[in-house]
Design a protein around this motif. Structure first.
Motif, mmCIF file in Angstrom:
data_model
loop_
_atom_site.group_PDB
_atom_site.id
_atom_site.type_symbol
_atom_site.label_atom_id
_atom_site.label_comp_id
_atom_site.label_asym_id
_atom_site.label_seq_id
_atom_site.Cartn_x
_atom_site.Cartn_y
_atom_site.Cartn_z
ATOM 1 N N ALA A 281 7.530 -2.335 -5.530
ATOM 2 C CA ALA A 281 8.400 -1.438 -6.290
ATOM 3 C C ALA A 281 8.910 -2.109 -7.560
ATOM 4 N N ILE A 282 9.132 -3.426 -7.505
ATOM 5 C CA ILE A 282 9.616 -4.148 -8.684
ATOM 6 C C ILE A 282 8.488 -4.387 -9.684
ATOM 7 N N VAL A 283 7.318 -4.770 -9.172
ATOM 8 C CA VAL A 283 6.209 -5.174 -10.048
ATOM 9 C C VAL A 283 5.468 -3.985 -10.628
ATOM 10 N N LEU A 284 5.325 -2.911 -9.841
ATOM 11 C CA LEU A 284 4.452 -1.806 -10.240
ATOM 12 C C LEU A 284 5.236 -0.787 -11.062
ATOM 13 N N PRO A 285 4.848 -0.544 -12.313
ATOM 14 C CA PRO A 285 5.556 0.462 -13.104
ATOM 15 C C PRO A 285 5.128 1.865 -12.714
ATOM 16 N N LEU A 286 5.941 2.863 -13.078
ATOM 17 C CA LEU A 286 5.521 4.251 -12.898
ATOM 18 C C LEU A 286 4.326 4.526 -13.796
ATOM 19 N N GLY A 287 3.365 5.287 -13.305
ATOM 20 C CA GLY A 287 2.146 5.509 -14.066
ATOM 21 C C GLY A 287 1.426 4.207 -14.313
ATOM 22 N N PRO A 288 1.128 3.420 -13.254
ATOM 23 C CA PRO A 288 0.601 2.067 -13.440
ATOM 24 C C PRO A 288 -0.747 2.065 -14.145
ATOM 25 N N SER A 289 -0.929 1.087 -15.005
ATOM 26 C CA SER A 289 -2.212 0.913 -15.679
ATOM 27 C C SER A 289 -3.208 0.287 -14.708
ATOM 28 N N LEU B 29 0.826 -1.205 0.000
ATOM 29 C CA LEU B 29 0.000 0.000 0.000
ATOM 30 C C LEU B 29 0.864 1.260 0.000
ATOM 31 N N LEU B 30 1.939 1.257 0.774
ATOM 32 C CA LEU B 30 2.795 2.438 0.827
ATOM 33 C C LEU B 30 3.373 2.764 -0.537
ATOM 34 N N VAL B 31 3.914 1.755 -1.223
ATOM 35 C CA VAL B 31 4.487 1.995 -2.550
ATOM 36 C C VAL B 31 3.404 2.413 -3.533
ATOM 37 N N LEU B 32 2.235 1.777 -3.474
ATOM 38 C CA LEU B 32 1.143 2.114 -4.382
ATOM 39 C C LEU B 32 0.721 3.575 -4.196
ATOM 40 N N VAL B 33 0.607 4.011 -2.965
ATOM 41 C CA VAL B 33 0.205 5.393 -2.697
ATOM 42 C C VAL B 33 1.231 6.371 -3.253
ATOM 43 N N PHE C 218 7.242 -6.103 5.970
ATOM 44 C CA PHE C 218 6.913 -4.767 5.476
ATOM 45 C C PHE C 218 7.879 -4.364 4.367
ATOM 46 N N VAL C 219 9.172 -4.561 4.595
ATOM 47 C CA VAL C 219 10.179 -4.236 3.581
ATOM 48 C C VAL C 219 9.992 -5.118 2.346
ATOM 49 N N LEU C 220 9.689 -6.409 2.565
ATOM 50 C CA LEU C 220 9.499 -7.325 1.443
ATOM 51 C C LEU C 220 8.312 -6.907 0.578
ATOM 52 N N GLY C 221 7.186 -6.549 1.231
ATOM 53 C CA GLY C 221 6.027 -6.103 0.465
ATOM 54 C C GLY C 221 6.316 -4.860 -0.346
ATOM 55 N N ALA C 222 7.022 -3.896 0.265
ATOM 56 C CA ALA C 222 7.373 -2.676 -0.462
ATOM 57 C C ALA C 222 8.301 -2.981 -1.629
ATOM 58 N N LEU C 223 9.248 -3.893 -1.420
ATOM 59 C CA LEU C 223 10.193 -4.244 -2.478
ATOM 60 C C LEU C 223 9.487 -4.921 -3.648
#
Length: 470
Positions: free
Chosen positions: A421-429, A283-287, A413-418
């Motif tokens: 960050a790897i899976v989600l592109p910038l400007g995610p569809s 959620l943190l990375v997505l936000v 928590f770190v694993l979920g963020a990592l």
């Protein structure tokens, strides 16, 4: 088969007297009675002073690293520093946690508090010496401070059952961390006042001096506890306990993990907590990604920061609601069923976010509402897991198990963020967001089933309502 946990050794004298009173004093209504315990009040004072020092320390670092003209780190550098701060203790913490069983926990609080005060004071000296010195020494100094701090928090957690009756562990697990969070905010506020009042190049160093004073005061408060009041330092359970060194620590940790594995309800609870913390990391990375690329103008960092703060405010509201409702809910239905319900709520929030975020008009509201639900579910689960683990684990293994619990809490928590960050592109569809959130919802559903697994042994006669569910 799930083991029915016995009341922890060293249980406070009033534990047996109150064990049969049931729902009349369950939930937050029992708080006045809980706070009458002298041991708990002293433990709370240690936590208040210690985490006030943490708040001032973190404020001093923020002023130095984020608001100092000569240091303007990139987002990648900030992320690298966060990983550097979180991961080392996460990896070695379970080994260090063996000290919480080998030594008296009151002695750990006094010694680690004094060491941390000296380390914070040394960090202040590094900062006051100027950029040429602090660039080389700041990160090692920060690592020492925060690593010792995690040991202090683990000692406080492992010592809680020694000053709280078993039936009150859910309430204590809700109240004590909340007091710590408030103390963190108070320390940061005091640090802000010092920084604004002092001004100039040395202001951040003075804030760190304040932090050192608060941490030293927490060590002094810990010294007022009776030597054996928080447990630890018991007789060895194996040959590994009679010798020191890394090899002995590894053997002791293995013994603690076997002890946890022999208590399936507690082991499943720790695994379920890991899934919840991974959801927080996602959620943190997505936000952050959505705020920087879709929901705020790309060139307006202030708007993105404000949006992120709004979502985190929603999370905070959810956490506050969890603290208010979890003690009563867990007393009525049991900590494991309520923890499972909290995980199911998180799964619902993740699935709802996957459906709502593509609709631009409601995306911000969806993030704030989803953050509140995840905050409620995550904090409610954490309170229940703390109580289940502390109640199930024997006194002589508690330090090691609490340290493993702490490592899972931070590492996942770190694993979920990592992963995000790897899976989600910038400007995610829309498809990319659904591809991240829907598997996350499925993970939380599975964790809910794991947390609420069936119990096979009836509770002992006279047990509190929550005990019937482990």
């Amino acid at each position: 088969m799930d083991a029915t946990p016995a009341p922890p050794r060293g249980e406070p004298p009033d534990a047996a007297r109150g064990r049969g009173r049931g729902r009349a004093t369950a939930g937050l209504a029992a708080l006045p009675r809980l706070l009458r315990g002298r041991g708990l009040r002293r433990l709370l004072l240690v936590r208040l002073l210690s985490q006030s020092g943490d708040g001032a320390f973190q404020l001093g670092l923020a002023g130095l690293l984020l608001f100092s003209p000569e240091r303007a780190p990139t987002p990648l550098a900030v992320a690298g520093l966060l990983a550097l701060v979180l991961l080392p203790y996460t990896l070695v913490g379970p080994l260090v946690g063996t000290l919480l069983d080998r030594w008296r926990r009151r002695s750990v609080l006094v010694g680690a508090g004094a060491l941390r005060a000296l380390a914070v004071l040394a960090t202040a000296g590094v900062v006051l010496a100027g950029p040429a010195v602090s660039e080389a020494l700041l990160v090692p100094a920060v690592l020492v401070v925060l690593s010792v701090n995690r040991l202090v928090l683990a000692a406080l957690g492992a010592g809680l059952p020694a000053v709280v009756a078993g039936r009150d562990l859910v309430l204590a697990s809700a109240v004590v961390p909340t007091v710590g969070t408030l103390a963190l905010a108070l320390g940061a506020g005091a640090g802000t006042a010092v920084r604004l009042g002092a001004g100039g190049a040395g202001a951040d160093g003075l804030v760190l001096v304040l932090a050192a004073a608060l941490v030293a005061a927490s060590a002094g408060a810990a010294a007022r506890l009776r030597p054996a009041e928080l447990g630890g330092g018991g007789s060895p359970t194996s040959g590994a306990r009679t010798a020191g060194g890394p090899a002995a620590a590894v053997r002791e940790l293995h013994d603690g993990l076997r002890h946890l594995a022999a208590r399936p309800a507690a082991a499943r609870a720790v695994v379920a907590l890991g899934a919840s913390r991974a959801a927080y990391g996602v959620l943190l990375v997505l936000v952050v990604v959505l705020a920087r690329t879709r929901l705020a103008p790309v060139d307006d960092a202030d708007a993105a920061l404000a949006l992120t703060g709004l979502v985190l405010g929603g999370v905070s509201v959810g956490v506050a609601v969890a603290v208010a409702v979890t003690p009563s809910a867990a007393a009525r239905w049991g900590p494991r069923p309520w923890g499972a319900a909290c995980l199911a709520l998180g799964a619902l929030a993740a699935a709802a976010l996957a459906a709502a975020l593509p609709v631009g008009a409601v995306a911000v509201a969806a993030l704030v509402g989803g953050g509140a639900l995840l905050g409620l579910g995550g904090q409610g689960l954490k309170i229940c897991v703390d109580a289940v683990v502390l109640r199930a684990v024997d006194e002589e293994h508690r330090g090691r198990v609490v340290a493993v619990h702490d490592a899972v809490f931070n590492g996942c928590f770190v694993l979920g963020a990592l992963v995000a960050a790897i899976v989600l592109p910038l400007g995610p569809s829309d498809a990319a967001m659904a591809g991240l959130l829907l598997p996350l919802a499925a993970l939380l559903v599975a964790a809910s089933a794991l947390m609420g697994g069936r119990r096979h042994r009836a509770p002992a006669a006279g047990a509190a309502p929550g005990d019937a569910h482990g």
